[in-house]
Design a protein around this motif. Structure first.
Motif, PDB file in Angstrom:
ATOM      1  N   THR A 147     -60.252 -45.221 -52.029  1.00 41.70           N
ATOM      2  CA  THR A 147     -58.762 -44.709 -53.107  1.00 41.70           C
ATOM      3  C   THR A 147     -58.639 -44.971 -54.497  1.00 41.70           C
ATOM      4  O   THR A 147     -59.350 -46.893 -54.295  1.00 41.70           O
ATOM      5  N   ASP A 198     -56.094 -40.474 -53.702  1.00 49.34           N
ATOM      6  CA  ASP A 198     -57.297 -40.182 -53.976  1.00 49.34           C
ATOM      7  C   ASP A 198     -57.939 -40.573 -55.349  1.00 49.34           C
ATOM      8  O   ASP A 198     -57.054 -40.882 -56.751  1.00 49.34           O
ATOM      9  N   HIS A 249     -54.937 -43.642 -44.520  1.00 55.30           N
ATOM     10  CA  HIS A 249     -55.787 -42.711 -44.255  1.00 55.30           C
ATOM     11  C   HIS A 249     -56.055 -42.055 -42.646  1.00 55.30           C
ATOM     12  O   HIS A 249     -56.632 -40.558 -42.812  1.00 55.30           O
TER      13      HIS A 249
END
Length: 404
Positions: free
Chosen positions: A175, A215, A44
């Motif tokens: 996530t 996500d 990320h």
């Protein structure tokens, strides 16, 4: 940043509402990426860092000059970040000087290098807070951060700092692949005496943009928030103490307000709402600023494709108080929001949420935030309010031309 525990206390022990911060120029918290170099490879990572030296980074002299300007400008807080800030050759001399120039000084690190002499130096500087990023327990964290042993090294960093009475927090990115570890991470906070827990929602920038498919689904986000709200209420009610904050999804404030309406009387909910409106939600370009490793100034750390200017050429204080059109629009209340965000009944609470996600998905920074997990009924909109857009597939070489 949404300070969940702080606002939970408004339900348990109400205090007067502070005046709303101005809609114009506010002295910002400055998040400063000292270097792009990093020993991890996080999925990320918004800076797409690597364990190499990158050209063009600020020299120590340039960084010190910028720091003096920040001090004279009287920014309320400086957060030193990276890459991995401990890989910066001038972190400690810069931090030592910064400690004298700003009220709050924080360090955002992956924690894997904090032991021995490094831990001693971090403690001696007197950081108000050290945030250590961790994304799951054991192998999950190591997979997510791209290096075997990263979890054990980060936990060692927590323990080394706690032994030296440094205020420590864990930073966790929610996530699809990590959400199941949230209960275990809260337990880790309790077991290790961690002072603060920061849940970061995924932002579509850098490798975070490439991995946006990971996500957390909206239902999982809500489940995670339910867990944090329960833990925050325990703390506010006199139980185990843990300061809980969330970031990068200001819809969290609206979700919390809804929870309060289901559990408290109308007077307390109205009082809480007044506090949240005074907070105002997303603060990109107003209460938050970013200086990257090249000296470029951005509305926040995720707006790397939009540059206000460079501190190598112009002092930060002049850039922040200049006539940049994007900063001016970000500081407008209400913002020129579209779609669900434009019709939302609580936009005065969330401020329109995280604009960079709208930009990455649609090419329009004022479109609705795709990561808002509140339903149409919860925010008082209809399906007709939805903004019909074509997903954006490219990036402008000159974002100013694209937005205005």
């Amino acid at each position: 940043m949404f300070r969940l525990t702080e606002y939970m206390h408004q339900l348990a022990n109400p205090t007067p509402v502070r005046p709303r911060r101005g809609d114009g120029m506010v002295k910002p918290v400055v998040i400063w990426n000292l270097t792009r170099r990093c020993n991890l490879k996080c999925r990320h990572c918004y800076t797409v860092s690597a364990d190499v030296n990158f050209p063009g980074e600020l020299s120590e002299a340039q960084a010190m000059e910028t720091l003096e300007d920040l001090g004279q400008f009287k920014v309320p807080a400086i957060i030193l970040s990276g890459g991995e800030p401990l890989d910066s050759p001038y972190l400690f001399p810069l931090a030592k000087r910064a400690r004298k120039l700003t009220r709050v000084l924080a360090l955002s690190t992956n924690g894997t290098k904090i032991h021995g002499e490094v831990a001693d130096q971090v403690a001696e500087i007197g950081f108000n807070y050290v945030g250590i990023s961790i994304d799951g327990i054991g192998e999950t964290n190591d997979w997510f951060r791209g290096v075997d042993g990263a979890f054990d090294d980060a936990v060692r960093g927590v323990r080394e700092l706690k032994k030296r009475d440094v205020r420590v927090g864990l930073r966790f990115c929610l996530t699809e692949g990590t959400q199941h570890h949230l209960p275990d991470l809260l337990k880790l906070c309790d077991d290790e005496g961690v002072d603060k827990f920061y849940l970061s929602h995924l932002v579509y920038a850098g490798r975070g943009d490439k991995n946006r498919g990971e996500d957390a689904h909206h239902k999982m986000t809500r489940k995670g928030m339910d867990l944090l709200i329960d833990r925050a209420w325990e703390s506010a009610s006199g139980g185990r103490q843990l300061d809980i904050v969330t970031g990068n999804n200001d819809a969290d404030a609206g979700y919390f307000l809804q929870w309060a309406a289901e559990n408290f009387d109308a007077e307390k909910v109205a009082h809480l709402r007044d506090h949240l409106v005074a907070w105002g939600g997303n603060s990109s370009g107003m209460g938050v600023a970013n200086i990257d490793f090249l000296g470029k100034v951005h509305p926040d750390t995720y707006w790397s494709d939009y540059t206000v200017g460079n501190v190598k050429d112009t002092p930060f204080s002049e850039l922040w108080t200049g006539d940049d059109p994007m900063l001016a629009t970000l500081r407008t209340r209400p913002r020129p929001l579209k779609g669900r965000c434009g019709a939302c009944a609580i936009q005065d609470v969330c401020g329109g949420n995280t604009r960079i996600r709208a930009l990455q998905v649609t090419g329009d920074p004022w479109a609705e935030d795709p990561a808002c997990y509140l339903t149409n009924d919860e925010i008082g909109v209809t399906e007709a309010d939805r903004l019909q857009v074509t997903p954006f597939r490219g990036k402008s070489n000159d974002p100013k031309h694209q937005f205005f």
